[in-house]
Design an enzyme around this catalytic site. Structure first.
Site, PDB file in Angstrom:
ATOM      1  N   TYR A   1       4.014   8.511   1.884  1.00  0.00           N
ATOM      2  CA  TYR A   1       3.239   7.252   2.340  1.00  0.00           C
ATOM      3  C   TYR A   1       4.088   6.049   2.874  1.00  0.00           C
ATOM      4  O   TYR A   1       3.861   5.842   4.043  1.00  0.00           O
ATOM      5  CB  TYR A   1       2.293   6.879   1.189  1.00  0.00           C
TER       6      TYR A   1
ATOM      7  N   SER B   1       3.166  -2.251   3.975  1.00  0.00           N
ATOM      8  CA  SER B   1       2.890  -2.000   2.635  1.00  0.00           C
ATOM      9  C   SER B   1       4.332  -2.282   1.689  1.00  0.00           C
ATOM     10  O   SER B   1       5.377  -2.077   2.353  1.00  0.00           O
ATOM     11  CB  SER B   1       2.680  -0.398   2.176  1.00  0.00           C
TER      12      SER B   1
HETATM   13  N1  LIG Z   1      -4.954  -2.044  -1.179  1.00  0.00           N
HETATM   14  C1  LIG Z   1      -3.639  -2.373  -1.341  1.00  0.00           C
HETATM   15  O1  LIG Z   1      -3.152  -2.503  -2.639  1.00  0.00           O
HETATM   16  C2  LIG Z   1      -2.667  -1.947  -0.362  1.00  0.00           C
HETATM   17  C3  LIG Z   1      -1.520  -2.112  -0.706  1.00  0.00           C
HETATM   18  C4  LIG Z   1      -0.545  -1.978   0.429  1.00  0.00           C
HETATM   19  C5  LIG Z   1      -1.097  -1.484   1.631  1.00  0.00           C
HETATM   20  N2  LIG Z   1      -2.072  -1.484   1.786  1.00  0.00           N
HETATM   21  C6  LIG Z   1      -2.581  -0.920   3.234  1.00  0.00           C
HETATM   22  O2  LIG Z   1      -3.590  -1.732   3.654  1.00  0.00           O
HETATM   23  C7  LIG Z   1      -4.554  -1.089   4.339  1.00  0.00           C
HETATM   24  C8  LIG Z   1      -5.993  -1.270   3.854  1.00  0.00           C
HETATM   25  O3  LIG Z   1      -6.110  -0.664   2.552  1.00  0.00           O
HETATM   26  P1  LIG Z   1      -7.325  -0.619   1.833  1.00  0.00           P
HETATM   27  O4  LIG Z   1      -6.877  -0.775   0.489  1.00  0.00           O
HETATM   28  O5  LIG Z   1      -8.451  -1.612   2.386  1.00  0.00           O
HETATM   29  O6  LIG Z   1      -7.660   1.085   1.814  1.00  0.00           O
HETATM   30  P2  LIG Z   1      -8.909   1.807   2.296  1.00  0.00           P
HETATM   31  O7  LIG Z   1      -8.406   3.033   1.987  1.00  0.00           O
HETATM   32  O8  LIG Z   1      -9.988   0.862   1.328  1.00  0.00           O
HETATM   33  O9  LIG Z   1      -9.325   1.396   3.616  1.00  0.00           O
HETATM   34  C9  LIG Z   1      -8.735   2.089   4.672  1.00  0.00           C
HETATM   35  C10 LIG Z   1     -10.212   2.288   5.555  1.00  0.00           C
HETATM   36  O10 LIG Z   1      -9.448   3.491   6.621  1.00  0.00           O
HETATM   37  C11 LIG Z   1     -10.125   4.186   7.049  1.00  0.00           C
HETATM   38  N3  LIG Z   1      -9.564   5.167   7.715  1.00  0.00           N
HETATM   39  C12 LIG Z   1      -8.293   5.886   7.181  1.00  0.00           C
HETATM   40  N4  LIG Z   1      -7.856   7.097   8.028  1.00  0.00           N
HETATM   41  C13 LIG Z   1      -8.678   6.623   9.254  1.00  0.00           C
HETATM   42  C14 LIG Z   1      -8.632   7.183  10.503  1.00  0.00           C
HETATM   43  N5  LIG Z   1      -7.613   8.227  10.702  1.00  0.00           N
HETATM   44  N6  LIG Z   1      -9.461   6.823  11.407  1.00  0.00           N
HETATM   45  C15 LIG Z   1     -10.410   5.921  11.255  1.00  0.00           C
HETATM   46  N7  LIG Z   1     -10.623   5.375   9.948  1.00  0.00           N
HETATM   47  C16 LIG Z   1      -9.529   5.643   9.052  1.00  0.00           C
HETATM   48  C17 LIG Z   1     -10.877   4.826   5.562  1.00  0.00           C
HETATM   49  O11 LIG Z   1     -12.210   5.459   5.862  1.00  0.00           O
HETATM   50  C18 LIG Z   1     -11.058   3.498   4.928  1.00  0.00           C
HETATM   51  O12 LIG Z   1     -12.340   2.993   4.927  1.00  0.00           O
HETATM   52  C19 LIG Z   1      -4.062   0.146   4.807  1.00  0.00           C
HETATM   53  O13 LIG Z   1      -3.303   0.376   5.803  1.00  0.00           O
HETATM   54  C20 LIG Z   1      -3.168   0.491   3.270  1.00  0.00           C
HETATM   55  O14 LIG Z   1      -2.110   1.236   3.545  1.00  0.00           O
HETATM   56  C21 LIG Z   1      -3.051  -1.597   0.805  1.00  0.00           C
END
Ligand SMILES: NC(=O)c1ccc[n+]([C@@H]2O[C@H](COP(=O)([O-])OP(=O)(O)OC[C@H]3O[C@@H](n4cnc5c(N)ncnc54)[C@H](O)[C@@H]3O)[C@@H](O)[C@H]2O)c1
Length: 322
Positions: A154, A129
């Site tokens: 985070y 991130s």
């Molecule tokens: N969307 C953004 O803007 C953004 C920005 C920076 C980083 N990220 C990173 O990108 C990745 C995807 O983000 P996203 O926006 O799709 O988030 P999201 O929350 O929509 O997707 C994450 C998924 O992981 C699942 N999950 C969480 N903990 C879990 C566990 N312990 N075991 C199994 N499943 C688990 C959740 O149920 C969810 O469906 C993440 O790692 C997030 O930290 C996203």
């Protein structure tokens, strides 16, 4: 190819899985479908993935390493792992840090333990991130910058993931790339993120909580650009034993106030703004240098915020009216 996607029911994992399935790959999706935001949205994404015969799903809690290790026995032909599962949400990490330690630290280790048991693994790509840049003030953020001042727990867990990956690559030869995502937005997006919650508030005539200060800006990156970037990187594994980290952003910070104006225009309603001081965990500006990703893959983002917001709002209208 058989590819394991963690967080397949999440925003980014869903879109990347869809793109892989459209290319004819076999995708094994893993998710715990937690209730951090409405699980109905996660189920709706999964239902769409399940329409493809190439998709199988396992309801797995990643902090329980044994669940994933069992999968390694049955699925030894996996050649790629795309690890997106995580507890997201900068501000939520101030109220429930344990959820972040479980999913992002323990969960990340489980994925690495799983990966080192895959005999045919070519590349593990995982989500980091922009938040790892924390309290850095030098813009744009570059991969070569020091990242030892995280602004939230985070961010700490995301940086811990990068360091753990680097060590596992060194010890076990796993080729890995960590992608530092910058505010990803678009259809099927996350209701906890500002663009989505603003859209909801504007359409319902409720207050839009905005943080004070004109400099509040984000490098908003459209989901389709993120998908092409992830797939381009996935095709270019580093040498065994190497773990690299790359930014993936739009390389164009936009003010959050401008985002609100675009949402107002698309939704045809004015926002009722309520200004609050910015919490310490939130950074003022994010801006990605994307030279390294471009040099490796030729990737550049192609969606301007105006178009991305328009596409998001047309999906949002349909989804919220269902
Ligand atoms: N969307 C953004 O803007 C953004 C920005 C920076 C980083 N990220 C990173 O990108 C990745 C995807 O983000 P996203 O926006 O799709 O988030 P999201 O929350 O929509 O997707 C994450 C998924 O992981 C699942 N999950 C969480 N903990 C879990 C566990 N312990 N075991 C199994 N499943 C688990 C959740 O149920 C969810 O469906 C993440 O790692 C997030 O930290 C996203």
């Amino acid at each position: 190819m058989t590819i394991l996607v963690t967080g397949a029911a999440g925003f980014v994992g869903y879109h990347v899985s869809q793109a892989l399935l459209e290319r004819g790959e076999r995708v094994i999706g893993v998710d715990n479908l937690n209730a951090y935001y409405d699980p109905a949205l996660k189920t709706a994404r999964l239902d769409r993935l399940k329409q493809s015969s190439g998709f199988t799903f396992h309801h797995i809690e990643l902090s329980d390493a044994s669940a994933l290790l069992q999968l390694a026995h049955h699925e030894s032909d996996i050649t790629g792992v795309l690890h997106f599962a995580a507890q997201a949400g900068v501000r939520y990490s101030m109220t429930n840090p344990a959820a972040f330690a479980d999913s992002n630290v323990l969960g990340h280790v489980s994925v690495l333990e799983f990966a080192r048991r895959l005999p045919r693994l070519k590349h593990l790509v995982y989500a980091s991130s922009s938040s790892v840049y924390g309290r850095n003030t030098q813009l744009p953020f570059r991969e070569t910058d020091r990242v030892d001042q995280p602004g939230s727990f985070y961010a700490v867990t995301k940086r811990a993931g990068e360091l753990t990956s680097s060590t596992y690559s060194h010890l076990y030869g796993i080729p890995q790339t960590g992608l530092r995502f910058f505010t990803v937005y678009g259809p099927w997006g996350r209701p906890d993120m500002a663009y989505y919650s603003f859209a909801r508030a504007i359409s319902r005539g409720e207050d839009v909580t905005l943080y004070e200060g004109d400099a509040l800006a984000r490098d908003f990156t459209y989901i389709a650009d993120v998908v092409t970037g992830v797939l381009a990187v996935f095709e270019k594994p580093p040498a065994p034993g190497e773990a690299r980290v790359l930014n993936i952003g739009n390389h164009r910070p936009e003010s959050v106030r401008y985002l609100v104006q675009l949402l107002e225009r698309e939704l045809g309603r004015s926002a009722k703004l309520r200004l609050l001081p910015r919490p310490d965990a939130d950074v003022e500006t994010t801006w990605a240098c994307i030279d390294a990703l471009h040099a490796l893959t030729g990737w550049r983002p192609s969606t301007v915020l105006e178009d991305g917001v328009s596409r998001f709002v047309s999906w949002f209208r349909q989804y919220e009216a269902r």
